[in-house]
Scaffold this active site. Structure first.
Site, mmCIF file in Angstrom:
data_model
loop_
_atom_site.group_PDB
_atom_site.id
_atom_site.type_symbol
_atom_site.label_atom_id
_atom_site.label_comp_id
_atom_site.label_asym_id
_atom_site.label_seq_id
_atom_site.Cartn_x
_atom_site.Cartn_y
_atom_site.Cartn_z
ATOM 1 N N GLU A 370 0.837 -1.223 0.000
ATOM 2 C CA GLU A 370 0.000 0.000 0.000
ATOM 3 C C GLU A 370 0.865 1.264 0.000
ATOM 4 O O GLU A 370 0.562 2.247 0.673
ATOM 5 C CB GLU A 370 -1.027 -0.024 1.135
ATOM 6 C CG GLU A 370 -2.107 -1.055 0.825
ATOM 7 C CD GLU A 370 -3.445 -0.777 1.447
ATOM 8 O OE1 GLU A 370 -3.790 0.411 1.623
ATOM 9 O OE2 GLU A 370 -4.163 -1.753 1.723
ATOM 10 N N GLY A 371 1.953 1.191 -0.753
ATOM 11 C CA GLY A 371 2.882 2.317 -0.875
ATOM 12 C C GLY A 371 4.046 2.119 0.080
ATOM 13 O O GLY A 371 3.849 2.066 1.291
HETATM 14 N N1 CAA Z 1 -6.014 12.142 -4.132
HETATM 15 C C1 CAA Z 1 -6.589 12.543 -5.295
HETATM 16 N N2 CAA Z 1 -5.865 12.845 -6.393
HETATM 17 C C2 CAA Z 1 -4.535 12.694 -6.332
HETATM 18 C C3 CAA Z 1 -3.890 12.273 -5.156
HETATM 19 C C4 CAA Z 1 -4.671 11.990 -4.026
HETATM 20 N N3 CAA Z 1 -4.132 11.591 -2.892
HETATM 21 N N4 CAA Z 1 -2.559 12.222 -5.374
HETATM 22 C C5 CAA Z 1 -2.375 12.615 -6.641
HETATM 23 N N5 CAA Z 1 -3.564 12.891 -7.216
HETATM 24 C C6 CAA Z 1 -3.795 13.401 -8.569
HETATM 25 C C7 CAA Z 1 -3.004 14.688 -8.755
HETATM 26 O O1 CAA Z 1 -3.732 15.806 -8.343
HETATM 27 C C8 CAA Z 1 -2.705 14.687 -10.234
HETATM 28 O O2 CAA Z 1 -3.810 15.198 -10.960
HETATM 29 P P1 CAA Z 1 -3.781 16.725 -11.514
HETATM 30 O O3 CAA Z 1 -2.631 16.759 -12.475
HETATM 31 O O4 CAA Z 1 -5.128 16.883 -12.114
HETATM 32 O O5 CAA Z 1 -3.546 17.599 -10.312
HETATM 33 C C9 CAA Z 1 -2.582 13.212 -10.583
HETATM 34 O O6 CAA Z 1 -3.272 12.496 -9.535
HETATM 35 C C10 CAA Z 1 -1.144 12.758 -10.643
HETATM 36 O O7 CAA Z 1 -0.560 13.075 -9.388
HETATM 37 P P2 CAA Z 1 1.009 13.123 -9.136
HETATM 38 O O8 CAA Z 1 1.662 13.941 -10.209
HETATM 39 O O9 CAA Z 1 1.235 13.500 -7.708
HETATM 40 O O10 CAA Z 1 1.393 11.592 -9.384
HETATM 41 P P3 CAA Z 1 2.773 10.852 -9.275
HETATM 42 O O11 CAA Z 1 2.970 10.075 -10.519
HETATM 43 O O12 CAA Z 1 3.864 11.780 -8.850
HETATM 44 O O13 CAA Z 1 2.491 9.746 -8.148
HETATM 45 C C11 CAA Z 1 2.405 8.830 -5.945
HETATM 46 C C12 CAA Z 1 2.087 10.008 -6.874
HETATM 47 C C13 CAA Z 1 1.968 9.318 -4.586
HETATM 48 C C14 CAA Z 1 3.883 8.460 -5.935
HETATM 49 C C15 CAA Z 1 1.550 7.598 -6.392
HETATM 50 O O14 CAA Z 1 2.003 7.056 -7.611
HETATM 51 C C16 CAA Z 1 1.539 6.487 -5.350
HETATM 52 O O15 CAA Z 1 0.788 6.570 -4.369
HETATM 53 N N6 CAA Z 1 2.351 5.420 -5.538
HETATM 54 C C17 CAA Z 1 2.292 4.235 -4.664
HETATM 55 C C18 CAA Z 1 1.274 3.254 -5.182
HETATM 56 C C19 CAA Z 1 0.797 2.301 -4.129
HETATM 57 O O16 CAA Z 1 0.503 2.660 -3.018
HETATM 58 N N7 CAA Z 1 0.683 1.014 -4.532
HETATM 59 C C20 CAA Z 1 0.186 0.014 -3.650
HETATM 60 C C21 CAA Z 1 -0.921 -0.756 -4.317
HETATM 61 S S1 CAA Z 1 -1.969 -1.747 -3.281
HETATM 62 C C22 CAA Z 1 -1.008 -2.963 -2.594
HETATM 63 O O17 CAA Z 1 -0.058 -2.658 -1.986
HETATM 64 C C23 CAA Z 1 -1.312 -4.411 -2.742
HETATM 65 C C24 CAA Z 1 -2.295 -4.990 -1.842
HETATM 66 O O18 CAA Z 1 -3.122 -5.748 -2.307
HETATM 67 C C25 CAA Z 1 -2.298 -4.743 -0.371
#
Ligand code: CAA
Length: 387
Positions: A370-371
């Site tokens: 989850e990140g």
């Molecule tokens: N809420 C709503 N919108 C959001 C947001 C949020 N928290 N964060 C970003 N956005 C929007 C932004 O506003 C942007 O849109 P606009 O251009 O219109 O403003 C768009 O999304 C892109 O945002 P970023 O440029 O900030 O995106 P980024 O590419 O830099 O990535 C990141 C941000 C936080 C690194 C994200 O990619 C991330 O959270 N990565 C981790 C993924 C993750 O948690 N994976 C786990 C999956 S589940 C799992 O673990 C398995 C399981 O089964 C348990």
């Protein structure tokens, strides 16, 4: 912020503790050793209505909120992180439907998830898109009243056991994050299959595996939200569900502390219980301090998130920051406390006869999924600098 939780949350804690102690504790070592998915846990969680916690009442759930979910996940994880994960992932897989589903989709999917008849899963990660979730390569192409999906998701919790998967695919690769769309994929969708299931260091009873899409035909009525809204749906979900991973971590840490305390009181060396040595006492004191600090940050984050509406509207920076802080802090604490528990148990801690080494292996994943905690720090720093 009050330090006493609402009485109904404490009552839930007592009920979950009883289930965990009487049914789950006797099974935990076996589930870990065999690495087989514990359908008996699922049945017990169904009987206790624990899959219903996060789902609104109008769709068969209890609408209990993130604080209640955290307490249930914490108490299950104190005994077995795999049990806590079942509750946490039900929320992860259903929250996108709650946040972005149509009324018809909510009525079709949520009641069966609330009862636990269907387990839910969340398919975001791909081999080339882990932390960089916007790098999703799975493609979805509209053909009449269906979308045709091709690609591969991996590291998906509940792969092969879920009845319903929320999957993220690109409908417009040119647009990056803004070209990602979310879909509800039912387990029997033609062209959809489960690939390899992973063998893991910890949480061995939980399934983690691949979702394979080969011309999978998903009805357009299963699209969640609008085309291009998928990344937002994923982020809005993770902003809230990260508290469940923090709760799992707090539970694991508390379980390890309980074990180390009990062991230190009974284990005699140099003619006295090792708990009488100040070196051990200071370790126990630090473990208790860190676990309690993590718990308070978790409860604070949940209470803050529970003040917000469950909609796709972006959370205030301070609320998503608290969620990321709780996840990173609590999981780092779980890793530290479980490692110290193994140390206090000494050679016995390294053996599978005691649950300390299982807790240490289980703790590790909470720093990753989850990140990763590096991503959590990125989210925290960005919100500080932008806000
Ligand atoms: N809420 C709503 N919108 C959001 C947001 C949020 N928290 N964060 C970003 N956005 C929007 C932004 O506003 C942007 O849109 P606009 O251009 O219109 O403003 C768009 O999304 C892109 O945002 P970023 O440029 O900030 O995106 P980024 O590419 O830099 O990535 C990141 C941000 C936080 C690194 C994200 O990619 C991330 O959270 N990565 C981790 C993924 C993750 O948690 N994976 C786990 C999956 S589940 C799992 O673990 C398995 C399981 O089964 C348990």
């Amino acid at each position: 912020m009050t330090y006493r939780l609402p009485e109904e949350v404490e009552a839930l804690r007592r009920a979950v503790q009883e289930l965990a102690e009487t049914r789950i504790r006797p099974r935990a070592a076996e589930v870990d050793r065999e690495g087989a998915f514990p359908w008996d846990y699922v049945q017990w969680l169904r009987e206790h209505d624990l899959f219903a916690l996060g789902i609104p009442e109008e769709y068969g759930g209890l609408g209990a909120g993130l604080l209640a979910l955290a307490v249930a996940t914490e108490e299950l994880s104190r005994v077995d992180a795999v049990a806590g994960l079942l509750v946490a992932v039900q929320e992860l897989g259903t929250l996108p439907i709650i946040l972005a589903g149509t009324e018809e989709q909510k009525r079709r999917f949520l009641p069966r998830c609330a009862s636990g008849e269907w387990l839910a899963a969340f398919g975001l990660t791909e081999p080339e898109a882990g932390s960089d979730a916007a790098g999703t390569r799975t493609r979805a192409v509209r053909e009449g009243d269906h979308y045709v999906l091709n690609g591969l998701k991996h590291f998906v919790t509940n792969a092969g056991v879920a009845g319903v998967y929320v999957v993220f695919a690109s409908t417009d690769p040119q647009r990056g994050a803004k070209g990602i769309t979310a879909f509800i994929v039912e387990a029997d969708t033609p062209g959809f299959s489960i690939g390899r299931l992973q063998h893991k260091m910890g949480i061995r009873g939980s399934t983690t595996g691949e979702l394979v899409f080969r011309d999978a035909r998903v009805p357009a009525t299963n699209r969640l939200g609008e085309e291009g809204e998928g990344f937002k749906i994923a982020m809005a979900t993770l902003d809230r569900t990260r508290t469940n991973i923090a709760a799992q971590a707090v539970g694991i840490a508390q379980g390890a502390l309980d074990l180390a305390l009990e062991y230190a009181k009974g284990r005699r060396q140099f003619g006295q219980p090792i708990a009488e040595f100040q070196g051990i006492q200071f370790m126990l004191a630090d473990m208790a301090m860190q676990t309690e600090a993590a718990r308070q940050l978790l409860y604070r984050a949940c209470a803050r998130l529970d003040e917000e509406e469950t909609t796709l509207r972006r959370l205030p920076a301070e609320a998503s920051r608290l969620s990321a802080m709780a996840k990173a802090f609590a999981s780092d604490v779980a890793m530290k406390v479980t490692t110290d528990a193994v140390q206090i148990l000494g050679g016995y801690g390294y053996m599978v006869d005691y649950p300390a080494e299982r807790m240490m292996r289980d703790a590790k994943i909470t720093q990753i999924y989850e990140g990763t905690n590096q991503i959590q720090r990125l989210v925290i720093a960005r919100s500080l600098l932008d806000g």
